[in-house]
Each structure stands twice: as structure tokens, then as C-alpha cells.
Design a protein around this motif. Sequence first.
Motif, mmCIF file in Angstrom:
data_model
loop_
_atom_site.group_PDB
_atom_site.id
_atom_site.type_symbol
_atom_site.label_atom_id
_atom_site.label_comp_id
_atom_site.label_asym_id
_atom_site.label_seq_id
_atom_site.Cartn_x
_atom_site.Cartn_y
_atom_site.Cartn_z
ATOM 1 N N LYS A 238 0.817 -1.215 0.000
ATOM 2 C CA LYS A 238 0.000 0.000 0.000
ATOM 3 C C LYS A 238 0.855 1.273 0.000
ATOM 4 C CE LYS A 238 -4.078 1.969 2.034
ATOM 5 N NZ LYS A 238 -5.394 1.557 2.377
ATOM 6 N N GLU A 239 2.003 1.256 0.662
ATOM 7 C CA GLU A 239 2.839 2.452 0.749
ATOM 8 C C GLU A 239 3.590 2.731 -0.553
ATOM 9 O OE1 GLU A 239 3.244 -0.181 3.003
ATOM 10 O OE2 GLU A 239 1.797 0.700 4.402
ATOM 11 N N GLU A 240 4.007 1.688 -1.248
ATOM 12 C CA GLU A 240 4.861 1.882 -2.425
ATOM 13 C C GLU A 240 4.121 1.839 -3.756
ATOM 14 O OE1 GLU A 240 6.283 -2.794 -2.434
ATOM 15 O OE2 GLU A 240 7.685 -1.236 -1.834
ATOM 16 N N VAL A 241 2.843 1.478 -3.754
ATOM 17 C CA VAL A 241 2.140 1.294 -5.016
ATOM 18 C C VAL A 241 2.033 2.597 -5.813
ATOM 19 C CG1 VAL A 241 -0.204 1.602 -4.095
ATOM 20 C CG2 VAL A 241 0.153 0.189 -6.115
ATOM 21 N N ARG A 242 1.774 3.706 -5.151
ATOM 22 C CA ARG A 242 1.589 4.974 -5.870
ATOM 23 C C ARG A 242 2.894 5.512 -6.443
ATOM 24 N NH1 ARG A 242 -3.699 7.316 -4.904
ATOM 25 N NH2 ARG A 242 -4.817 5.921 -3.515
ATOM 26 N N ALA A 243 4.010 5.083 -5.920
ATOM 27 C CA ALA A 243 5.301 5.519 -6.444
ATOM 28 C C ALA A 243 5.702 4.726 -7.690
ATOM 29 C CB ALA A 243 6.374 5.373 -5.384
ATOM 30 N N ASN A 244 5.066 3.590 -7.935
ATOM 31 C CA ASN A 244 5.392 2.733 -9.076
ATOM 32 C C ASN A 244 4.354 2.890 -10.181
ATOM 33 O OD1 ASN A 244 7.805 1.090 -8.182
ATOM 34 N ND2 ASN A 244 6.422 0.899 -6.435
ATOM 35 N N VAL A 245 4.407 4.020 -10.844
ATOM 36 C CA VAL A 245 3.442 4.350 -11.896
ATOM 37 C C VAL A 245 3.807 3.590 -13.171
ATOM 38 C CG1 VAL A 245 2.440 6.236 -13.240
ATOM 39 C CG2 VAL A 245 3.224 6.649 -10.902
ATOM 40 N N PRO A 246 2.828 2.882 -13.783
ATOM 41 C CA PRO A 246 3.112 2.231 -15.072
ATOM 42 C C PRO A 246 3.574 3.265 -16.102
ATOM 43 C CG PRO A 246 1.049 1.426 -14.175
ATOM 44 C CD PRO A 246 1.488 2.577 -13.311
ATOM 45 N N SER A 247 4.421 2.851 -17.003
ATOM 46 C CA SER A 247 5.049 3.780 -17.954
ATOM 47 C C SER A 247 4.058 4.466 -18.886
ATOM 48 C CB SER A 247 6.110 3.053 -18.774
ATOM 49 O OG SER A 247 5.512 1.996 -19.512
ATOM 50 N N ASP A 248 2.900 3.862 -19.112
ATOM 51 C CA ASP A 248 1.942 4.460 -20.037
ATOM 52 C C ASP A 248 0.860 5.300 -19.341
ATOM 53 O OD1 ASP A 248 0.954 2.150 -18.896
ATOM 54 O OD2 ASP A 248 -0.224 1.581 -20.641
ATOM 55 N N LEU A 249 1.037 5.584 -18.039
ATOM 56 C CA LEU A 249 0.082 6.402 -17.297
ATOM 57 C C LEU A 249 0.774 7.590 -16.660
ATOM 58 C CD1 LEU A 249 -2.145 3.887 -15.292
ATOM 59 C CD2 LEU A 249 -2.785 5.217 -17.278
ATOM 60 N N THR A 250 -0.012 8.639 -16.426
ATOM 61 C CA THR A 250 0.492 9.769 -15.661
ATOM 62 C C THR A 250 0.244 9.489 -14.177
ATOM 63 O OG1 THR A 250 -1.617 10.943 -15.731
ATOM 64 C CG2 THR A 250 -0.058 11.375 -17.535
ATOM 65 N N GLN A 251 0.911 10.216 -13.330
ATOM 66 C CA GLN A 251 0.739 10.045 -11.888
ATOM 67 C C GLN A 251 -0.710 10.292 -11.475
ATOM 68 O OE1 GLN A 251 3.326 9.173 -9.543
ATOM 69 N NE2 GLN A 251 1.531 8.808 -8.277
ATOM 70 N N ASP A 252 -1.349 11.311 -12.051
ATOM 71 C CA ASP A 252 -2.742 11.615 -11.706
ATOM 72 C C ASP A 252 -3.682 10.467 -12.050
ATOM 73 O OD1 ASP A 252 -1.957 14.099 -10.812
ATOM 74 O OD2 ASP A 252 -2.554 15.157 -12.641
ATOM 75 N N LYS A 253 -3.502 9.892 -13.226
ATOM 76 C CA LYS A 253 -4.374 8.778 -13.634
ATOM 77 C C LYS A 253 -4.105 7.535 -12.783
ATOM 78 C CE LYS A 253 -5.223 10.373 -18.280
ATOM 79 N NZ LYS A 253 -5.106 10.129 -19.714
ATOM 80 N N TRP A 254 -2.845 7.290 -12.459
ATOM 81 C CA TRP A 254 -2.506 6.140 -11.624
ATOM 82 C C TRP A 254 -3.092 6.316 -10.226
ATOM 83 C CZ3 TRP A 254 -1.785 1.334 -11.736
ATOM 84 C CH2 TRP A 254 -1.119 0.630 -10.743
ATOM 85 N N ASP A 255 -3.002 7.529 -9.683
ATOM 86 C CA ASP A 255 -3.579 7.797 -8.367
ATOM 87 C C ASP A 255 -5.093 7.575 -8.383
ATOM 88 O OD1 ASP A 255 -1.145 8.372 -7.205
ATOM 89 O OD2 ASP A 255 -1.331 10.546 -7.474
ATOM 90 N N ALA A 256 -5.740 7.993 -9.480
ATOM 91 C CA ALA A 256 -7.191 7.792 -9.597
ATOM 92 C C ALA A 256 -7.527 6.304 -9.642
ATOM 93 C CB ALA A 256 -7.727 8.503 -10.836
ATOM 94 N N LEU A 257 -6.736 5.523 -10.371
ATOM 95 C CA LEU A 257 -6.964 4.076 -10.417
ATOM 96 C C LEU A 257 -6.710 3.441 -9.055
ATOM 97 C CD1 LEU A 257 -5.516 2.924 -13.855
ATOM 98 C CD2 LEU A 257 -7.882 2.801 -13.088
ATOM 99 N N CYS A 258 -5.667 3.874 -8.374
ATOM 100 C CA CYS A 258 -5.380 3.346 -7.036
ATOM 101 C C CYS A 258 -6.538 3.651 -6.092
ATOM 102 C CB CYS A 258 -4.083 3.936 -6.495
ATOM 103 S SG CYS A 258 -2.607 3.306 -7.321
ATOM 104 N N ASP A 259 -7.094 4.863 -6.197
ATOM 105 C CA ASP A 259 -8.254 5.214 -5.380
ATOM 106 C C ASP A 259 -9.423 4.282 -5.678
ATOM 107 O OD1 ASP A 259 -6.857 7.297 -4.214
ATOM 108 O OD2 ASP A 259 -7.706 8.839 -5.536
ATOM 109 N N LEU A 260 -9.629 3.976 -6.965
ATOM 110 C CA LEU A 260 -10.705 3.063 -7.361
ATOM 111 C C LEU A 260 -10.467 1.666 -6.793
ATOM 112 C CD1 LEU A 260 -13.191 2.308 -9.146
ATOM 113 C CD2 LEU A 260 -11.526 1.727 -10.911
ATOM 114 N N TYR A 261 -9.240 1.179 -6.927
ATOM 115 C CA TYR A 261 -8.930 -0.170 -6.477
ATOM 116 C C TYR A 261 -9.040 -0.318 -4.961
ATOM 117 C CZ TYR A 261 -7.000 -0.752 -11.186
ATOM 118 O OH TYR A 261 -6.829 -0.808 -12.537
ATOM 119 N N GLU A 262 -8.993 0.771 -4.233
ATOM 120 C CA GLU A 262 -9.080 0.738 -2.785
ATOM 121 C C GLU A 262 -10.507 0.885 -2.252
ATOM 122 O OE1 GLU A 262 -6.259 3.780 -1.798
ATOM 123 O OE2 GLU A 262 -4.567 2.532 -2.425
ATOM 124 N N THR A 263 -11.486 1.071 -3.143
ATOM 125 C CA THR A 263 -12.872 1.203 -2.700
ATOM 126 C C THR A 263 -13.434 -0.155 -2.306
ATOM 127 O OG1 THR A 263 -13.778 0.919 -4.929
ATOM 128 C CG2 THR A 263 -13.293 3.187 -4.224
#
Length: 110
Positions: free
Chosen positions: A47-72
Motif C-alpha cells: 500500500k505504501e509503495e504502489v503509488r510511487a510505481n506508476v506504469p510507464s503508459d500512465l500519468t501520476q494523476d491517472k494512476w492515483d485515480a486508479l489506485c483510489d478506485l482499487y481501494e474502494t
Amino acid sequence: MLKNRLVADFMLDPNRVEDKKCMEISLSTTHNNVWSNYYKEYLKFGKEEVRANVPSDLTQDKWDALCDLYETTTWKGKSDWNKANRGKNSTGHTCGSKSFIVFYEEVATI
């Protein structure tokens, strides 16, 4: 001449109901596969390191939004439900008491 006929036969018209439905199904499947692949990437990290490991084809904002979704709780509930269903169906496809392969062979001989 044959090439021109084939191209004309496979033109997609977004106003035609059948073509529109086909495109919707195809895009929906692709969309779901992409989200599933990102979820697999999400699960690789804590949980702590997932947001720092952004897939290469996504921006940080989009990855954060997906992480928020996956945590619901909704996403986690669907994920748990799908895992349970995959566990139930791990024996393969069946048609009643017959396996899918036996059923297919019987239908093919008709």
C-alpha cells in the motif's frame, strides 16, 4: 476487385445498430482488460509503495485515480466475487453433467 468487395463488406457504420453494438462490445472488452492489467500491476506492491510505481503508459494523476478506485469497497467486493467464481469454475466448462469438449463433439456430429 475482390479486395474492394471485402473492404466494402467490412466497413463499420456507427449509425447501424449491429455495427454500433459490435464496437461497444469490443471497446468494453478492451477497457476491462486494460483495467484488469493495471489492477495486476497494483497488486504487485504494498500500500505504501504502489503509488510511487506508476506504469510507464500512465500519468501520476491517472494512476492515483486508479489506485483510489482499487481501494474502494465496491472494487474489492467485485474482485472477491470474481475470485470466488473463478475458484468454482476451475474444473472447466461443463454443460450439465457433460464436459464442454464431450458436449461439443456430440453437437459437431449432428
